[in-house]
Design a protein around this motif. Structure first.
Motif, PDB file in Angstrom:
ATOM      1  N   ALA A 174      41.890  50.581  55.999  1.00  0.00           N
ATOM      2  CA  ALA A 174      42.386  51.308  54.825  1.00  0.00           C
ATOM      3  C   ALA A 174      41.242  51.846  53.970  1.00  0.00           C
ATOM      4  N   LEU A 175      40.190  51.058  53.799  1.00  0.00           N
ATOM      5  CA  LEU A 175      39.080  51.458  52.925  1.00  0.00           C
ATOM      6  C   LEU A 175      38.033  52.307  53.641  1.00  0.00           C
ATOM      7  N   GLY A 176      37.928  52.135  54.960  1.00  0.00           N
ATOM      8  CA  GLY A 176      36.887  52.821  55.732  1.00  0.00           C
ATOM      9  C   GLY A 176      35.647  51.958  55.823  1.00  0.00           C
ATOM     10  N   ALA A 177      35.175  51.691  57.041  1.00  0.00           N
ATOM     11  CA  ALA A 177      34.049  50.768  57.265  1.00  0.00           C
ATOM     12  C   ALA A 177      32.807  51.157  56.475  1.00  0.00           C
ATOM     13  N   GLU A 178      32.550  52.480  56.347  1.00  0.00           N
ATOM     14  CA  GLU A 178      31.325  52.934  55.669  1.00  0.00           C
ATOM     15  C   GLU A 178      31.358  52.656  54.164  1.00  0.00           C
ATOM     16  N   ASN A 179      32.547  52.407  53.613  1.00  0.00           N
ATOM     17  CA  ASN A 179      32.689  52.118  52.182  1.00  0.00           C
ATOM     18  C   ASN A 179      32.622  50.618  51.870  1.00  0.00           C
ATOM     19  N   ILE A 180      32.467  49.819  52.911  1.00  0.00           N
ATOM     20  CA  ILE A 180      32.435  48.361  52.750  1.00  0.00           C
ATOM     21  C   ILE A 180      31.002  47.859  52.911  1.00  0.00           C
ATOM     22  N   LEU A 181      30.513  47.166  51.899  1.00  0.00           N
ATOM     23  CA  LEU A 181      29.150  46.634  51.958  1.00  0.00           C
ATOM     24  C   LEU A 181      29.041  45.542  53.014  1.00  0.00           C
ATOM     25  N   CYS A 182      30.016  44.620  52.990  1.00  0.00           N
ATOM     26  CA  CYS A 182      29.970  43.498  53.928  1.00  0.00           C
ATOM     27  C   CYS A 182      31.271  42.703  53.856  1.00  0.00           C
ATOM     28  N   VAL A 183      31.404  41.789  54.788  1.00  0.00           N
ATOM     29  CA  VAL A 183      32.420  40.736  54.705  1.00  0.00           C
ATOM     30  C   VAL A 183      31.698  39.487  54.213  1.00  0.00           C
ATOM     31  N   HIS A 184      32.271  38.842  53.199  1.00  0.00           N
ATOM     32  CA  HIS A 184      31.659  37.685  52.548  1.00  0.00           C
ATOM     33  C   HIS A 184      32.554  36.466  52.825  1.00  0.00           C
ATOM     34  N   SER A 185      32.161  35.655  53.795  1.00  0.00           N
ATOM     35  CA  SER A 185      33.002  34.526  54.214  1.00  0.00           C
ATOM     36  C   SER A 185      32.424  33.198  53.731  1.00  0.00           C
ATOM     37  N   THR A 186      33.192  32.121  53.940  1.00  0.00           N
ATOM     38  CA  THR A 186      32.833  30.806  53.407  1.00  0.00           C
ATOM     39  C   THR A 186      33.067  29.718  54.453  1.00  0.00           C
ATOM     40  N   THR A 187      32.131  28.769  54.525  1.00  0.00           N
ATOM     41  CA  THR A 187      32.336  27.596  55.390  1.00  0.00           C
ATOM     42  C   THR A 187      32.746  26.386  54.556  1.00  0.00           C
ATOM     43  N   SER A 188      31.928  26.041  53.567  1.00  0.00           N
ATOM     44  CA  SER A 188      32.169  24.827  52.779  1.00  0.00           C
ATOM     45  C   SER A 188      33.133  25.132  51.639  1.00  0.00           C
ATOM     46  N   CYS A 189      34.261  24.446  51.614  1.00  0.00           N
ATOM     47  CA  CYS A 189      35.309  24.777  50.646  1.00  0.00           C
ATOM     48  C   CYS A 189      36.159  23.537  50.338  1.00  0.00           C
ATOM     49  N   PHE A 190      36.994  23.666  49.301  1.00  0.00           N
ATOM     50  CA  PHE A 190      37.852  22.554  48.894  1.00  0.00           C
ATOM     51  C   PHE A 190      39.191  22.605  49.622  1.00  0.00           C
ATOM     52  N   ALA A 191      39.605  21.467  50.155  1.00  0.00           N
ATOM     53  CA  ALA A 191      40.924  21.360  50.771  1.00  0.00           C
ATOM     54  C   ALA A 191      41.988  21.669  49.716  1.00  0.00           C
ATOM     55  N   PRO A 192      43.122  22.287  50.118  1.00  0.00           N
ATOM     56  CA  PRO A 192      43.598  22.468  51.489  1.00  0.00           C
ATOM     57  C   PRO A 192      43.041  23.696  52.211  1.00  0.00           C
ATOM     58  N   ARG A 193      42.158  24.462  51.531  1.00  0.00           N
ATOM     59  CA  ARG A 193      41.525  25.562  52.246  1.00  0.00           C
ATOM     60  C   ARG A 193      40.591  24.974  53.307  1.00  0.00           C
ATOM     61  N   VAL A 194      40.515  25.654  54.442  1.00  0.00           N
ATOM     62  CA  VAL A 194      39.607  25.225  55.513  1.00  0.00           C
ATOM     63  C   VAL A 194      38.562  26.320  55.718  1.00  0.00           C
ATOM     64  N   HIS A 212      27.781  40.924  57.667  1.00  0.00           N
ATOM     65  CA  HIS A 212      28.571  39.707  57.453  1.00  0.00           C
ATOM     66  C   HIS A 212      27.658  38.629  56.871  1.00  0.00           C
ATOM     67  N   ILE A 213      27.993  38.171  55.664  1.00  0.00           N
ATOM     68  CA  ILE A 213      27.236  37.075  55.052  1.00  0.00           C
ATOM     69  C   ILE A 213      28.147  35.860  54.909  1.00  0.00           C
ATOM     70  N   VAL A 214      27.565  34.680  55.127  1.00  0.00           N
ATOM     71  CA  VAL A 214      28.330  33.437  55.036  1.00  0.00           C
ATOM     72  C   VAL A 214      27.816  32.601  53.865  1.00  0.00           C
ATOM     73  N   ASN A 215      28.731  32.232  52.985  1.00  0.00           N
ATOM     74  CA  ASN A 215      28.420  31.284  51.918  1.00  0.00           C
ATOM     75  C   ASN A 215      28.573  29.879  52.504  1.00  0.00           C
ATOM     76  N   ASN A 216      27.435  29.255  52.784  1.00  0.00           N
ATOM     77  CA  ASN A 216      27.402  27.935  53.428  1.00  0.00           C
ATOM     78  C   ASN A 216      26.889  26.898  52.422  1.00  0.00           C
ATOM     79  N   ALA A 217      27.369  27.011  51.168  1.00  0.00           N
ATOM     80  CA  ALA A 217      26.787  26.300  50.023  1.00  0.00           C
ATOM     81  C   ALA A 217      26.440  24.842  50.315  1.00  0.00           C
ATOM     82  N   TYR A 218      27.414  24.063  50.781  1.00  0.00           N
ATOM     83  CA  TYR A 218      27.101  22.665  51.097  1.00  0.00           C
ATOM     84  C   TYR A 218      27.440  22.362  52.561  1.00  0.00           C
ATOM     85  N   GLY A 219      27.170  23.339  53.434  1.00  0.00           N
ATOM     86  CA  GLY A 219      27.555  23.216  54.837  1.00  0.00           C
ATOM     87  C   GLY A 219      26.501  22.670  55.778  1.00  0.00           C
TER      88      GLY A 219
END
Length: 336
Positions: A174-194, A212-219
């Protein structure tokens, strides 16, 4: 060899090593007279001793990883710390990582630095795809960098909240790949999120040529989180992952590690940091890893996993006694 020693050093050996590094810095030369110098002049002896007389900080004005000619000891400390930390990240499960550096900022600001570096590569981009994680610094890191977070709500499967992969891909179209800086994902998170579905997200990012950047804060302390990053990088695209020093290495708050699989790109991020930086986070983590050694760090990782299992079983008993229920979140290895 630039690796973490297998067996930890005793404190007097570490102190001797740090004093040897400190006397390589020009401000500690015998007979030194720092005329016109603003660095290396510390009026309090207590402050000087607190920092082992390593006063110059790290890097140069143009690059946090650069060698400072008048501070050979501090520069060596910086290089060694980054090398030892890289060795420990491999030991913890991401064995194909090629480069990392310690940055004297917590995780949120380190993410901001990464987004700002990427701005030069993707000048048209203004959106960041972000599977929802209710943690304020992650959100602020994107806004501070001047981008618009596109929040993707998670899907509920049993008791667990998972990444909505279909919604991510639909939003990219919908937005167009060229308009997206990145996907910002997460590993370490609070349950019930996995943890996010990193492998699938990495494949989507590779297919659409989106960083693609991963927030691995306490991972780093979790073999599961590190395995997800390793697998994601193997099957698709992960440009960098960021983790906190205090949460994973038990040092004071104020430092993070930016790591990745492309050495030149990680160097680009380090060059974005304006000016020199405090050496305190690097010094703290080097002292800690030299005192633990790889055997000590592995022991802590093993103990954490065992204690989490024990906590889980005992908390379940406690909940049952009070007609409550512990949510069934087996894919979150850190939080209950």
């Amino acid at each position: 060899k630039g690796k973490c020693p297998e067996d930890g050093w005793d404190e007097s050996t570490i102190e001797l090593f740090l004093h040897e590094l400190a006397i390589m810095d020009s401000n500690n030369f015998l007979g030194n007279c720092g005329v016109g110098e603003r660095e290396g002049r510390v009026v309090s002896g207590l402050v000087a001793r607190r920092h082992y007389r390593l006063i110059h900080g790290i890097g140069r004005s143009g690059d946090i990883s650069a060698v400072q000619p008048k501070a050979v000891g501090s520069s060596l400390l910086n290089k060694l710390t980054n090398s030892v930390v890289l060795d420990v990240i491999k030991l913890a499960g991401v064995w194909t990582v090629t480069s990392c550096f310690v940055v004297p900022m917590a995780t949120g600001m380190s993410l901001t630095l990464w987004f700002l570096t990427l701005r030069h590569k993707r000048p048209k981009a203004k959106y960041i795809i972000w599977p929802r994680i209710d943690q304020k610094s992650c959100f602020k890191s994107m806004i501070t960098a001047g981008f618009e977070p596109v929040v993707i709500e998670n899907v509920l499967e049993g008791d667990e909240l998972w990444t909505d992969l279909e919604a991510v891909e639909a939003k990219i179209k919908a937005l167009g790949a060229e308009n997206i800086l990145c996907v910002h994902s997460t590993t370490s998170c609070f349950a019930p999120r996995v943890p996010d579905r990193l492998e699938e997200l990495a494949v989507i990012c590779a297919n659409y040529d989106i960083p693609h950047i991963v927030n691995n804060a306490y991972g780093v302390q979790s073999s599961k989180c590190m395995h997800l990053i390793q697998q994601g990088a193997r099957v698709g695209r992960i440009d960098a992952f960021v983790q906190s020093l205090d949460k994973n290495f038990m040092v004071p708050v104020g430092g993070a590690i930016i790591a990745g699989f492309n050495e030149s790109f990680i160097q680009e991020i380090s060059k974005m940091y304006p000016g020199r930086a405090s050496a305190s986070p690097s010094l703290d983590v080097l002292i800690t890893l030299l005192s633990l050694g790889t055997s000590g760090y592995k022991k802590l990782l093993k103990e954490r996993k065992e204690m989490f299992s024990y906590l889980s079983s005992e908390l379940k008993k406690l909940a049952d006694n009070h007609n409550e229920r512990l949510l069934d979140t087996p894919h979150n290895p850190i939080s209950l």
